[in-house]
Design an enzyme around this catalytic site. Structure first.
Site, PDB file in Angstrom:
ATOM      1  N   ASP A  41     -10.773   2.021  -3.162  1.00 51.15           N
ATOM      2  CA  ASP A  41     -11.346   1.750  -1.841  1.00 51.15           C
ATOM      3  C   ASP A  41     -12.866   1.825  -1.893  1.00 51.15           C
ATOM      4  O   ASP A  41     -13.542   1.394  -0.957  1.00 51.15           O
ATOM      5  CB  ASP A  41     -10.824   2.764  -0.805  1.00 51.15           C
ATOM      6  CG  ASP A  41      -9.494   2.331  -0.199  1.00 51.15           C
ATOM      7  OD1 ASP A  41      -9.008   1.242  -0.562  1.00 51.15           O
ATOM      8  OD2 ASP A  41      -8.940   3.079   0.626  1.00 51.15           O
TER       9      ASP A  41
ATOM     10  N   ASP B  14       0.825  -1.206   0.000  1.00 54.60           N
ATOM     11  CA  ASP B  14       0.000   0.000   0.000  1.00 54.60           C
ATOM     12  C   ASP B  14       0.865   1.264   0.000  1.00 54.60           C
ATOM     13  O   ASP B  14       2.088   1.215   0.260  1.00 54.60           O
ATOM     14  CB  ASP B  14      -0.913  -0.023   1.244  1.00 54.60           C
ATOM     15  CG  ASP B  14      -2.260   0.641   0.985  1.00 54.60           C
ATOM     16  OD1 ASP B  14      -2.349   1.475   0.080  1.00 54.60           O
ATOM     17  OD2 ASP B  14      -3.218   0.311   1.712  1.00 54.60           O
TER      18      ASP B  14
END
Ligand code: GLA
Length: 731
Positions: free
Chosen positions: A544, A474
């Site tokens: 997301d 990430d």
């Protein structure tokens, strides 16, 4: 002018032919031709020794010869020839006003760079043309690679400094693509932000310049380094000429689409010059990233399919046979930072019961990480949450016949961490200036050799000590105060390039040391997706935003440039946190099954019926996974154009088609528009299998490809947020 074909390498389907006049290199006028797939890409050296575009488009017969190009005409004293010549790689100098490919400042203050042909080498699918400044020992090797099956061209340039002194590259591109003369072009690109990536935009190309870019240090979600250009009027998903270009660079980047005063359209792409430069010492070379370009005469759908094939067959780490994405479970939306051994084990048991193949533990397992205020940088296992380390959980996951994946965010540090307390100088910063935090974190300066070694070291150790099959890598903020005070002032702006080179180097080394490990590129969702990172990672996190309806839009935008083979799509809880929208579990599955399926819901809240639905949908997904991930995608109805979304994927061997249909909202009693399938064999028989939703009762079970494509299929969908899926199996 008499043309003598003096070197022809007809290794079909790729062929480079070099045509020269008067024996080729002698008078400097030559034509070089690359053929691949259904594309010809032709460049030549003009009478001024400049490298210029001759032709880029549908493949022309091998017997077709081309005139050696001539420099553009000076239209007026204001538009000198340099600006009306469609150069492939232009140095800034000699009065160039269009976007340059290279701009240099020499130590004596000279900033004039005029590149002329020196030599070339050509093999079956590669062409290198060496150019040199008219007086200084600056060499540019303009490099081309042609992909034999798709016709995708890979451009790059290698700049060599042999001047005997350092120089500063102020701006550098990988190259320029010049489109055929035309004034009816239309540009497609995407814009976005966190949780709203991949918004397709479309606008006519008029005079002036459209600059798509990231100044953020990494790729970013605001634009993506990809463009598609078609012609207004004569175009749709399946028809019309389409050109596309995509940059393989995960740092700040720029693609400039420029219609110049002579109405020629140029597309120049490379690292972003804003706030960046590169100090290149004598004897050093600078290799640009790759800038890919392609052409399809089969509309924007055809262009996407070509790009997908190129990615799957030639770009992904295991190309031409990238592994199919396993169905994964990820704990993030269920537990956020509250991970622990017992909780994860309980989720793993439930996940295994629905056919999950990979269990991924997300954020919260390391350091003093209980929320996003602390812990990043301290990559040791949190002993309160995992008193016996990760092994018991990993063993449990293995005993449930799943492999294990783990979340990391290697380039970041929380000020509240041991790492930052020990090495405050390791972050990007300007001396004595504030360090702006985003999500309470700072960016480590990966350009520093010690930071590079630290990151590679801890990741290597983590993978050596634990049986980990997958890393979700990430990257949750963009740069601020991008200073690198540890190096001499003139080298500090190298950070934009050296950071990314080190990032790639770490990915490469990890892959070499741990060839079985797969990696996902995530940046708060789809903030680091580009052809550079895709060459080194196995999948990407799309967004997301996991609202299954929003996803129809996001996934469509994504699919213009990138293959569903890497597009991770999770089924999460309803009502969605994103929009508080309620969607059936079946609908959520159908939305995610158009990509690489994952589940991110809180399984602790599921009812027995939910588990039954999930088992059925996961099993159905596995029967179409190869088709969806690596087949040909046809976008039959766009969510942007009405109340319906329909995609169809056809397997490479033509044996199966998988169709996903969504009705957003019924209005005024109108029926669902008829679906006309694509990509089938007209004469073959196909049997329809309904997985979810209903087709109309009068639909035959078996019919020819011609029937499904020309008669079409009616769906019996009514209501709001309804979904259907069926397959066609060739008999
Ligand atoms: C980012 C990712 C999420 C999740 C969180 C964890 O936002 O995109 O999927 O991993 O970080 O902090």
């Amino acid at each position: 002018m008499k043309h003598v074909t003096w070197a022809i390498l007809f290794l079909t389907p790729v062929a480079i032919a070099l045509q020269g006049s008067g024996g080729g290199a002698k008078d400097g006028q030559q034509v070089f031709r690359l053929n691949g797939g259904d594309v010809s890409y032709v460049v030549g050296i003009n009478d001024k020794g400049q490298l210029q575009t001759v032709y880029w488009g549908k493949r022309l017969p091998d017997s077709q010869e081309f005139q050696a190009p001539k420099q553009g005409r000076e239209v007026a004293s204001f538009d000198m020839s340099l600006n009306t010549t469609p150069q492939e790689f232009a140095g800034w100098g000699g009065g160039l006003y269009v976007e340059p490919d290279l701009k240099i400042t020499f130590p004596d203050g000279n900033r004039d760079l005029v590149l002329k042909y020196v030599s070339h080498t050509a093999t079956a699918d590669e062409l290198d043309v060496v150019m040199k400044d008219i007086s200084r020992e600056v060499y540019v090797k303009v490099q081309y690679h042609m992909d034999s099956s798709t016709g995708v061209v890979r451009r790059s340039a290698e700049i060599s400094n042999r001047t005997g002194a350092p120089l500063t590259i102020e701006q550098v591109a990988s190259g320029t693509y010049n489109l055929p003369r035309g004034t009816d072009y239309q540009l497609h690109y995407v814009t976005g932000r966190w949780a709203a990536e991949w918004n397709l935009q479309q606008q006519p190309i008029h005079g002036g310049k459209t600059v798509l870019e990231s100044r953020r240090g990494t790729t970013g979600a605001q634009n993506n380094p990809w463009v598609m250009i078609d012609r207004t009027g004569d175009h749709d998903q399946d028809h019309g000429d389409v050109w596309f270009a995509a940059l393989g660079w995960s740092g700040s980047w720029q693609i400039a689409v420029e219609q110049d005063p002579a109405k020629e359209t140029r597309v120049t792409g490379g690292p972003n010059a804003f706030d960046s430069s590169y100090y290149l010492k004598n004897g050093e070379t600078f290799q640009t990233p790759y800038f890919y370009g392609g052409f399809s005469s089969n509309g924007t759908g055809g262009a996407s399919r070509l790009l997908h094939r190129f990615e799957v067959d030639s770009l992904l780490p295991h190309a031409p046979h990238p592994k199919l994405r396993p169905v994964l479970y990820n704990s993030w939306e269920a537990t956020t930072f509250n991970v622990d051994e017992a909780g994860q084990m309980a989720l793993a048991e439930k996940a295994a019961g629905i056919g999950i193949e990979r269990f991924v533990m997300d954020d919260g397992w390391f350091g003093e990480r209980v929320n996003d205020h602390a812990g990043l940088g301290d990559w040791y296992v949190n002993s309160k949450k995992f008193p016996h380390g990760l092994k018991p959980l990993i063993d449990k996951v293995h005993s449930l016949k799943m492999d294990f994946g783990l979340w990391v965010e290697p380039e970041m540090v929380n000020p509240d961490s041991d790492l930052y307390r020990k090495h405050p100088d390791w972050v990007l910063n300007f001396t004595n200036r504030p360090r702006t935090e985003g999500r309470n974190q700072l960016v480590l300066n990966l350009a520093r050799p010690d930071v590079h070694d630290y990151v590679l070291g801890f990741l290597d150790k983590l993978l050596n000590e634990n049986d980990i099959a997958f890393l979700k890598w990430d990257y949750n903020r963009n740069w601020s105060e991008p200073g690198w005070p540890a190096v001499p002032v003139e080298q500090q702006k190298n950070v934009y390039v050296d950071f990314i080179r080190n990032y790639y180097d770490i990915l490469q080394k990890l892959r070499q040391k741990h060839p079985g490990v797969e990696i996902e590129s995530c940046s708060g969702g789809g903030g680091r997706v580009d052809l550079g990172v895709m060459h080194l990672t196995d999948e990407v996190w799309t967004s997301d935003n996991t609202d299954a309806y929003d996803r129809l839009f996001l996934q469509e935008g994504f699919s213009y440039a990138y293959t569903p083979a890497v597009m991770m799509a999770w089924v999460t809880d309803s009502p969605t946190w994103v929009n508080q929208r309620s969607l059936s579990l079946e609908y959520r599955f159908l939305s995610s099954m158009q990509g690489s399926l994952g589940i991110g819901a809180n399984l602790n809240k599921w009812t027995p019926e939910d588990f039954t639905t999930a088992q059925k949908m996961v099993a159905a997904y596995k029967t179409v996974r190869q088709t969806v991930q690596q087949g040909d995608l046809y976008r039959l109805m766009s969510p942007r154009e009405g109340e319906q979304t329909v995609t169809e994927s056809v397997s490479r061997d033509g044996k199966q088609a998988a169709v996903f249909a969504f009705l957003h909202s019924s209005t005024q009693m109108y029926p669902f528009p008829r679906l006309y399938l694509r990509g089938l064999d007209e004469n073959a028989m196909y049997e329809l299998h309904s997985v979810a939703g209903k087709v109309n009762e009068d639909t035959p079970v078996k019919a020819t490809g011609a029937y499904w494509m020309h008669h079409g299929v009616d769906l019996a969908l009514r209501g709001d947020f309804q979904g259907a899926m069926f397959t066609l199996e060739r008999q």
